[in-house]
Design a protein around this motif. Structure first.
Motif, PDB file in Angstrom:
ATOM      1  N   MET A 173       0.839  -1.200   0.000  1.00 36.42           N
ATOM      2  CA  MET A 173       0.000   0.000   0.000  1.00 36.42           C
ATOM      3  C   MET A 173       0.879   1.257   0.000  1.00 36.42           C
ATOM      4  N   THR A 174       0.487   2.232  -0.798  1.00 34.93           N
ATOM      5  CA  THR A 174       1.262   3.475  -0.883  1.00 34.93           C
ATOM      6  C   THR A 174       0.527   4.660  -0.277  1.00 34.93           C
ATOM      7  N   SER A 175      -0.713   4.449   0.152  1.00 35.06           N
ATOM      8  CA  SER A 175      -1.465   5.535   0.775  1.00 35.06           C
ATOM      9  C   SER A 175      -2.324   4.958   1.897  1.00 35.06           C
ATOM     10  N   ASP A 176      -2.799   5.829   2.764  1.00 31.30           N
ATOM     11  CA  ASP A 176      -3.640   5.396   3.868  1.00 31.30           C
ATOM     12  C   ASP A 176      -5.066   5.122   3.387  1.00 31.30           C
ATOM     13  N   VAL A 177      -5.724   4.184   4.066  1.00 35.85           N
ATOM     14  CA  VAL A 177      -7.117   3.874   3.769  1.00 35.85           C
ATOM     15  C   VAL A 177      -8.003   4.786   4.617  1.00 35.85           C
ATOM     16  N   ASP A 178      -8.964   5.424   3.975  1.00 39.35           N
ATOM     17  CA  ASP A 178      -9.914   6.284   4.683  1.00 39.35           C
ATOM     18  C   ASP A 178     -10.942   5.390   5.362  1.00 39.35           C
ATOM     19  N   ARG A 179     -10.722   5.151   6.651  1.00 37.49           N
ATOM     20  CA  ARG A 179     -11.514   4.159   7.356  1.00 37.49           C
ATOM     21  C   ARG A 179     -12.435   4.843   8.365  1.00 37.49           C
ATOM     22  N   PRO A 180     -13.770   4.680   8.249  1.00 37.12           N
ATOM     23  CA  PRO A 180     -14.682   5.273   9.235  1.00 37.12           C
ATOM     24  C   PRO A 180     -14.514   4.613  10.599  1.00 37.12           C
ATOM     25  N   PHE A 181     -14.529   5.413  11.658  1.00 37.72           N
ATOM     26  CA  PHE A 181     -14.344   4.882  13.003  1.00 37.72           C
ATOM     27  C   PHE A 181     -15.673   4.354  13.547  1.00 37.72           C
ATOM     28  N   PRO A 182     -15.674   3.192  14.197  1.00 33.71           N
ATOM     29  CA  PRO A 182     -16.908   2.692  14.828  1.00 33.71           C
ATOM     30  C   PRO A 182     -17.287   3.569  16.021  1.00 33.71           C
ATOM     31  N   ARG A 183     -18.552   3.851  16.170  1.00 36.04           N
ATOM     32  CA  ARG A 183     -19.020   4.701  17.272  1.00 36.04           C
ATOM     33  C   ARG A 183     -19.652   3.885  18.395  1.00 36.04           C
ATOM     34  N   THR A 184     -20.149   2.702  18.075  1.00 34.82           N
ATOM     35  CA  THR A 184     -20.750   1.832  19.078  1.00 34.82           C
ATOM     36  C   THR A 184     -20.264   0.410  18.805  1.00 34.82           C
ATOM     37  N   PRO A 185     -20.343  -0.501  19.791  1.00 31.01           N
ATOM     38  CA  PRO A 185     -19.961  -1.898  19.531  1.00 31.01           C
ATOM     39  C   PRO A 185     -20.704  -2.508  18.351  1.00 31.01           C
ATOM     40  N   GLY A 186     -21.897  -2.043  18.093  1.00 33.88           N
ATOM     41  CA  GLY A 186     -22.648  -2.560  16.958  1.00 33.88           C
ATOM     42  C   GLY A 186     -22.038  -2.226  15.610  1.00 33.88           C
ATOM     43  N   ASP A 187     -21.096  -1.263  15.591  1.00 32.32           N
ATOM     44  CA  ASP A 187     -20.417  -0.895  14.341  1.00 32.32           C
ATOM     45  C   ASP A 187     -19.204  -1.783  14.050  1.00 32.32           C
ATOM     46  N   LEU A 188     -18.809  -2.622  15.005  1.00 34.89           N
ATOM     47  CA  LEU A 188     -17.624  -3.459  14.828  1.00 34.89           C
ATOM     48  C   LEU A 188     -17.891  -4.559  13.811  1.00 34.89           C
ATOM     49  N   ARG A 189     -16.990  -4.677  12.846  1.00 37.35           N
ATOM     50  CA  ARG A 189     -17.060  -5.722  11.825  1.00 37.35           C
ATOM     51  C   ARG A 189     -15.676  -6.347  11.709  1.00 37.35           C
TER      52      ARG A 189
END
Length: 354
Positions: A173-189
């Motif tokens: 990888m040559t750049s960072d991945v724009d990754r949304p942050f989880p806000r609640t445990p239900g957002d964890l994947r």
């Protein structure tokens, strides 16, 4: 020179990817790479061409090689030792020209008691004899024996231990991945990429997690077909896929945590899977089993969470803590990313051999 005793491009995962990545990394450093690969006939042709260049006075910076999962002398069709000494005779010729040789030793699975347990004893003995022959010639001819982890070194004969140096996998990888942050445990994947064969790659604990959270298992299709019955009926949160390349990178981007969670096994004490470094490249935090080399990496670099070695019930699994610390883990991933690119692995080789 780049030497492998097998055909390049034969696999889409694991060790089959590594040679191509290293060739590209050497080229990125400005090297013109002469590749020796394929069956014995193809390798013999390439080695003869290089020998003529050397006799004409052409110079090479060094020779980097990688082993097969098979002994070098058994890489031909039907695993028979046709022209057994051709590769090592070539290494001896390079040594005579003052060219340093480093070889990446892919795996030492054969040293464990579960090696080839489904085969007759004489088949195991035959295979191990040729693995030991590899070690004999490595001790005589190599300047450096690269290992995925120095924790493998204790399994080497004394004549090779002093030549050992770590050279783990990497990412591209040559750049960072724009990754949304989880806000609640239900957002964890969670996503797991790797083998599923028991006993070494038994992911039963991770499968159980699928009863509470979305868990994607990405593994080779033929391996899942063989082991699907071992895992029985899957929890509703578990999805199985067989992705690679860009499709796998896209899957990483859709998940919040890369999970390398398996039952305890001695082999995992030193294994450093390629997908660990792909997670670094994707700046996706890790959830990993304790008591492993992977766990040490995660803890030392603060790039994820380590479960207790006895984690069958996930007693120390803390989703709320993951939410609080997620941003910190992502930033740490970004901070170490450059150090684990394939070009840095090629520079390490260059520094020891050129």
């Amino acid at each position: 020179m780049f030497h492998v005793p097998f055909r390049l491009g034969y696999a889409i995962s694991g060790g089959g990817i590594r040679p191509g990545k290293m060739i590209a990394a050497f080229e990125a450093l400005g090297y013109a790479v002469d590749v020796i690969s394929g069956d014995k006939a193809s390798r013999a042709q390439a080695m003869a061409a290089i020998a003529k260049r050397l006799d004409r006075g052409e110079e090479y910076a060094f020779c980097y090689a990688e082993s097969s999962v098979l002994p070098t002398m058994l890489t031909e069709k039907n695993n028979r030792p046709f022209y057994p000494f051709a590769d090592f005779d070539f290494f001896a010729r390079l040594k005579g020209h003052g060219i340093k040789i480093g070889l990446f030793y892919r795996d030492i699975y054969w040293k464990f008691k579960y090696f080839m347990q489904d085969k007759p004893w004489h088949a195991r003995l035959w295979r191990k004899f040729f693995y030991h022959l590899d070690f004999h010639y490595y001790a005589r001819l190599l300047d450096v024996l690269f290992l995925p982890s120095m924790k493998l070194a204790y399994l080497l004969p004394d004549g090779l231990k002093a030549k050992a140096s770590p050279l783990p996998a990497a990412h591209d990888m040559t750049s960072d991945v724009d990754r949304p942050f989880p806000r609640t445990p239900g957002d964890l994947r969670f996503i797991y990429v790797g083998g599923v064969s028991s006993p070494v790659y038994d992911i039963t604990p991770l499968i159980k997690l699928g009863a509470q959270y979305p868990v994607t298992v990405c593994t080779r299709q033929e391996e899942w077909a063989q082991w699907q019955g071992f895992y029985g009926s899957l929890p509703g949160g578990v999805t199985v896929c067989h992705l690679h390349g860009d499709a796998l990178k896209a899957a990483f981007a859709e998940h919040t945590i890369s999970a390398i969670v398996r039952t305890d096994h001695p082999y995992l004490g030193f294994a450093m899977p390629n997908k660990l470094y792909e997670a670094v490249g994707q700046n996706i935090p890790l959830l990993v089993s304790g008591g492993t080399s992977v766990a040490e990496f995660v803890a030392e670099n603060n790039v994820g969470w380590v479960l207790d070695a006895d984690f069958g019930d996930f007693g120390d699994f803390d989703p709320e803590g993951m939410i609080r610390e997620y941003g910190t883990k992502v930033e740490r991933m970004k901070a170490i990313k450059a150090d684990h690119h394939w070009t840095m692995r090629a520079r390490k080789v260059e520094s020891l051999l050129a």
